[in-house]
Enzyme design. Structure first.
Site: not given
Ligand code: NI
Length: 182
Positions: A48, A53, A100-101, A142-143, A146
Site C-alpha cells: 500500500g 509519501q 511503512c516505506l 494504514h493508508e 497517512h
C-alpha cells in the site's frame, strides 16, 4: 525515480487535501508514480502507498495484494482510492505487524479494527466503496491514516514490539512477519 518521503518530514503530518479534479493528466501521472514507487520496492513486500509519501499532500491511496501470498490472505486487485472515507463497523481489533516505506527498516505490531466500510472515487471520479475485513481493512486504515498525518508508529499499543525488521524477524517465527503494509 522519486524518493519516498520519510518520517521527520512535516508533509507526513499534514492533512491531505481532497482531489477536486478527476481524470486529469496530473492525477494520472501521480498515480503512475505511486505504482512505480511500490513496484520498485515490491521485493520488500510493499502492498500500500499514500500520495503524501511522494510529497503530494492529496487524498490518493493505492494498494494491491498478490494471489500468491504465503498466508492464504484473499488477494486484493490493484486499487486506487481518491478522497477515501473509512468508517469503523465494529469494535473488534486485531494485532498485526506493519511496516511503512516512510519508516524504512522498522516494524511494529499495530492494533487495527477488523471490519470497516469505505467510500471513495476512482481516478475518473466514479463512486466506489464496500466493506473490508482483516488485512484489507488494515491496509485501508494504514493508508488513510497517512492522509490525516498519522503514521503506524503512533498506533502501536506496546512499543516493545517496535524495532528493526531484521532484529524482530530474527527473534520471531518468520511466518508471523509476512504482513507488511507500507
Ligand atoms: Ni505507510
Amino acid at each position: 525515480m522519486k524518493s519516498v518521503i520519510r518520517m521527520g518530514d512535516p508533509i507526513l503530518r499534514e492533512s491531505a487535501r481532497p482531489v477536486g479534479e478527476f481524470g486529469s493528466p496530473w492525477l494520472k501521472s501521480l498515480v503512475d508514480a505511486m505504482w512505480e514507487a511500490m513496484r520498485i520496492r515490491s521485493g520488500w513486500g510493499t502492498v500500500g502507498f499514500a500520495a503524501p509519501q511522494l510529497g503530494e499532500s492529496v487524498q490518493v491511496i493505492t494498494f494491491v495484494y498478490p494471489e500468491s501470498n504465503r498466508r492464504g490472505i484473499p488477494a486484493i486487485p490493484p486499487t486506487v482510492l481518491i478522497n477515501p472515507v473509512v468508517k469503523i463497523l465494529d469494535d473488534s481489533m486485531e494485532d498485526e505487524w506493519e511496516t511503512c516505506l516512510s519508516i524504512p527498516g522498522m516494524t511494529g505490531k499495530v492494533p487495527r479494527h477488523h471490519r470497516v466500510s469505505y467510500t471513495a472515487f476512482d481516478i475518473d471520479g466514479k463512486s466506489i466503496g464496500g466493506i473490508a475485513e482483516g488485512f484489507h481493512a488494515r491496509i485501508l486504515q494504514h493508508e488513510c491514516d497517512h492522509l490525516e498525518g498519522h503514521l503506524y508508529l503512533e498506533r502501536i499499543a506496546d512499543l516493545a514490539t517496535f524495532g528493526f525488521w531484521e532484529e524482530v524477524q530474527s527473534q520471531r517465527n518468520a511466518g508471523a512477519l509476512q504482513l507488511p503494509v507500507r
